[in-house]
Enzyme design. Structure first.
Site, PDB file in Angstrom:
ATOM      1  N   ASP A  96       0.823  -1.203   0.000  1.00  0.00           N
ATOM      2  CA  ASP A  96       0.000   0.000   0.000  1.00  0.00           C
ATOM      3  C   ASP A  96       0.859   1.257   0.000  1.00  0.00           C
ATOM      4  O   ASP A  96       0.639   2.179  -0.779  1.00  0.00           O
ATOM      5  CB  ASP A  96      -0.960   0.002   1.205  1.00  0.00           C
ATOM      6  CG  ASP A  96      -0.257  -0.314   2.527  1.00  0.00           C
ATOM      7  OD1 ASP A  96       0.977  -0.560   2.531  1.00  0.00           O
ATOM      8  OD2 ASP A  96      -0.935  -0.321   3.575  1.00  0.00           O
ATOM      9  N   ASP A  99       7.086   3.789   3.522  1.00  0.00           N
ATOM     10  CA  ASP A  99       7.352   4.924   4.404  1.00  0.00           C
ATOM     11  C   ASP A  99       8.857   4.948   4.699  1.00  0.00           C
ATOM     12  O   ASP A  99       9.628   5.441   3.889  1.00  0.00           O
ATOM     13  CB  ASP A  99       6.474   4.728   5.647  1.00  0.00           C
ATOM     14  CG  ASP A  99       6.528   5.874   6.631  1.00  0.00           C
ATOM     15  OD1 ASP A  99       6.835   7.006   6.240  1.00  0.00           O
ATOM     16  OD2 ASP A  99       6.248   5.646   7.825  1.00  0.00           O
TER      17      ASP A  99
HETATM   18  P1  5GP Z   1       7.692   1.361   6.651  1.00  0.00           P
HETATM   19  O1  5GP Z   1       8.218   0.066   7.161  1.00  0.00           O
HETATM   20  O2  5GP Z   1       8.044   1.656   5.214  1.00  0.00           O
HETATM   21  O3  5GP Z   1       8.062   2.507   7.573  1.00  0.00           O
HETATM   22  O4  5GP Z   1       6.128   1.315   6.780  1.00  0.00           O
HETATM   23  C1  5GP Z   1       5.352   0.595   5.929  1.00  0.00           C
HETATM   24  C2  5GP Z   1       4.010   0.278   6.551  1.00  0.00           C
HETATM   25  O5  5GP Z   1       3.642   1.237   7.530  1.00  0.00           O
HETATM   26  C3  5GP Z   1       2.954   0.315   5.493  1.00  0.00           C
HETATM   27  O6  5GP Z   1       2.790  -0.937   4.877  1.00  0.00           O
HETATM   28  C4  5GP Z   1       1.740   0.745   6.297  1.00  0.00           C
HETATM   29  O7  5GP Z   1       1.127  -0.379   6.857  1.00  0.00           O
HETATM   30  C5  5GP Z   1       2.302   1.601   7.397  1.00  0.00           C
HETATM   31  N1  5GP Z   1       2.246   3.039   7.056  1.00  0.00           N
HETATM   32  C6  5GP Z   1       3.263   3.859   6.696  1.00  0.00           C
HETATM   33  N2  5GP Z   1       2.831   5.089   6.428  1.00  0.00           N
HETATM   34  C7  5GP Z   1       1.494   5.065   6.629  1.00  0.00           C
HETATM   35  C8  5GP Z   1       0.450   6.045   6.495  1.00  0.00           C
HETATM   36  O8  5GP Z   1       0.635   7.223   6.143  1.00  0.00           O
HETATM   37  N3  5GP Z   1      -0.813   5.602   6.775  1.00  0.00           N
HETATM   38  C9  5GP Z   1      -1.093   4.348   7.167  1.00  0.00           C
HETATM   39  N4  5GP Z   1      -2.361   4.053   7.419  1.00  0.00           N
HETATM   40  N5  5GP Z   1      -0.154   3.394   7.296  1.00  0.00           N
HETATM   41  C10 5GP Z   1       1.124   3.753   7.022  1.00  0.00           C
END
Ligand code: 5GP
Length: 172
Positions: A96, A99
């Site tokens: 989705d 981040d």
């Molecule tokens: P990362 O490991 O890249 O920091 O985070 C990835 C996961 O964090 C995504 O798959 C999602 O589940 C969650 N996430 C990151 N940013 C957002 C956001 O803006 N909104 C939501 N609802 N989930 C996020």
């Protein structure tokens, strides 16, 4: 509560159609495996694969990182593994949002350990300004600013996934 719309349902629909065309052109030879990263991928994954007129297989993996918070804890726990044998297969990993890049790095590592022929990342959204680990996104919907967004599968404490547009989450 829901704040302003960041990506509308019409914008989502045209991004999904564009990505489907790009991915369909990229598919060569045997049926690839689409692996969705639960739960945020659900609507994106199902909308995307229904526009790909080639034989494919689907599977899902679930990891947890965020809990009920809006910032990453930086550690990923495997909740549900894939069941399809991906050895020598072409894999499209469907996310989705990317981040910090931590989740994706861990999931790619997990898939890579099963010796696929290739792994390409498909993500609807990316927040490049938040990146801590460099990840290659082969097919991207759109970049967004450093905002916490919900809707179209994205949640906050399991709420808002069923909202059709993507909104910024407003503190209530
Ligand atoms: P990362 O490991 O890249 O920091 O985070 C990835 C996961 O964090 C995504 O798959 C999602 O589940 C969650 N996430 C990151 N940013 C957002 C956001 O803006 N909104 C939501 N609802 N989930 C996020």
């Amino acid at each position: 509560m829901l704040g302003r719309v960041v990506v509308s349902r019409d914008e989502i629909a045209s991004m999904v159609s564009r990505l489907a065309v790009e991915i369909e052109a990229d598919i060569a030879g045997r049926a690839p495996v689409f692996i969705g990263v639960l739960k945020g991928c659900v609507f994106f994954m199902t909308d995307l694969v229904r526009q790909i007129a080639k034989p494919i297989e689907m599977d899902f993996v679930q990891v947890s990182s965020y809990g009920a918070s809006t910032t990453s804890s930086g550690s990923v726990v495997l909740v549900k593994d894939i069941t399809v044998d991906v050895r020598d297969r072409d894999v499209y990993l469907v996310e989705d949002i990317v981040d910090t890049g931590t989740t994706l790095t861990d999931v790619v590592r997990l898939i890579d350990a099963r010796h696929p022929r290739s792994v390409k990342v498909v993500s609807l959204l990316s927040k490049p300004s938040r990146r801590q680990v460099e990840v290659e996104i082969a097919f991207l919907g759109t970049e967004i600013d450093d905002l916490f967004v919900v809707g179209y599968g994205l949640d906050h404490a399991e709420r808002y996934r069923n909202v059709p547009d993507i909104h910024v989450l407003q503190p209530s």
